[in-house]
Design an enzyme around this catalytic site. Structure first.
Site, PDB file in Angstrom:
ATOM      1  N   SER A   1      29.559 -44.696 115.402  1.00 38.13           N
ATOM      2  CA  SER A   1      29.298 -43.559 114.677  1.00 38.13           C
ATOM      3  C   SER A   1      28.148 -43.678 113.675  1.00 38.13           C
ATOM      4  O   SER A   1      28.087 -44.689 113.264  1.00 38.13           O
ATOM      5  CB  SER A   1      30.611 -42.519 113.976  1.00 38.13           C
ATOM      6  OG  SER A   1      30.034 -41.714 113.028  1.00 38.13           O
TER       7      SER A   1
ATOM      8  N   TYR B   1      37.598 -42.256 107.584  1.00 33.36           N
ATOM      9  CA  TYR B   1      36.967 -42.361 108.757  1.00 33.36           C
ATOM     10  C   TYR B   1      35.656 -43.483 108.598  1.00 33.36           C
ATOM     11  O   TYR B   1      35.450 -44.120 109.544  1.00 33.36           O
ATOM     12  CB  TYR B   1      36.467 -40.991 109.121  1.00 33.36           C
ATOM     13  CG  TYR B   1      35.531 -40.923 110.532  1.00 33.36           C
ATOM     14  CD1 TYR B   1      36.451 -41.378 111.537  1.00 33.36           C
ATOM     15  CD2 TYR B   1      34.320 -40.566 110.563  1.00 33.36           C
ATOM     16  CE1 TYR B   1      35.708 -41.284 112.851  1.00 33.36           C
ATOM     17  CE2 TYR B   1      33.611 -40.541 111.787  1.00 33.36           C
ATOM     18  CZ  TYR B   1      34.372 -40.864 112.970  1.00 33.36           C
ATOM     19  OH  TYR B   1      33.740 -40.968 114.253  1.00 33.36           O
TER      20      TYR B   1
END
Ligand code: 8X3
Length: 244
Positions: A131, A144
């Site tokens: 990501s 995250y």
């Protein structure tokens, strides 16, 4: 030449499902792994692949997945996700545990287990979907972003450790892709999830699958190390050009 095989984790929806379709279209036999078996069977039927139950957080499940497949040339580490968006001061340790288990240790378990077969392939490829959160931390996202950073470091470390072995490694770092990602992050709150993509043209799962298909179709001396993919409307995490 015999049919090449691919494994896609987290394949029951989103980027995983789109990637499985793309690789099948390119002629791969695709083993699709996920926990949601009904969806997985439908996908496997559609693409002529094989559905195998996979929970990347369980060592036993990863081992029985590996036992059920017959050789692998391409591994797409896609399973993972986010839970919650909270300041470190207020964050839920269980959310962190879930994110580290799925993104980091899940990628580790699957990759480690399938590595001998990827090397034996003679032209192995490991694609890890991280990501933009693997590249830059952002406020309220530390659970995250830290997990994605760790997953990225695991993947990038392998690039060096496997040097001289016939395995390529590509990290794909997407920005905003409209999938179930935000729905999971916000625990099923559809309204909140929709706001993430409101007023922009987000990427869709197929955009990332196309990039993975491109990576897998390069000649074997070409290693695409890291690819960052964002919508035109996104400059960085949380920095969007929104209409309306
Ligand atoms: C998803 C992108 O910006 O929500 O991995 O972290 S972001």
């Amino acid at each position: 030449m015999s049919t090449r095989s691919a494994v896609v984790t987290g394949a029951s929806s989103g980027i995983g499902a789109a990637t499985a379709r793309k690789l099948a279209e390119m002629g791969y036999h695709v083993y699709v792994g996920a926990r949601r078996l009904d969806r997985l069977h439908r996908l496997a039927d559609e693409i002529g692949g094989t559905a195998v139950e996979l929970d990347v957080t369980s060592a036993e499940s990863v081992q029985s997945f590996a036992d059920a497949i017959d050789g692998v040339d391409v591994l797409v580490n896609n399973a993972g996700g986010a839970k919650g968006l909270a300041a470190v001061a207020d964050t839920d340790v269980d959310d962190w545990r879930w994110m580290w288990e799925t993104n980091v240790l899940g990628t580790l378990r699957v990759t480690k287990t399938l590595l001998p077969e990827l090397i034996a392939s003679g032209d192995g490829l490991i694609v890890t979907v991280t990501s933009i959160a693997a590249l830059t931390p952002y406020d309220y996202g530390a659970g995250y972003t830290s997990a994605k950073h760790a997953q990225g470091v695991l993947h990038r470390t392998l690039r060096g450790e496997l040097l001289g072995k016939p395995v390529r490694l590509t990290e794909i770092a997407p920005g905003a892709v409209e999938t179930e990602f935000s729905l999971v992050r916000f625990d099923g709150d559809a309204e909140r999830a929709a706001k993430v993509y409101a007023g922009i043209d987000p990427l869709v799962a197929e955009d990332i699958a196309d990039v993975i298909g491109f990576v897998a179709s390069r000649p074997k001396h070409v290693n695409l190390d890291q690819i960052v993919v964002k919508p035109r409307d996104q400059a960085d995490a949380g920095r969007f050009a929104r209409r309306g």
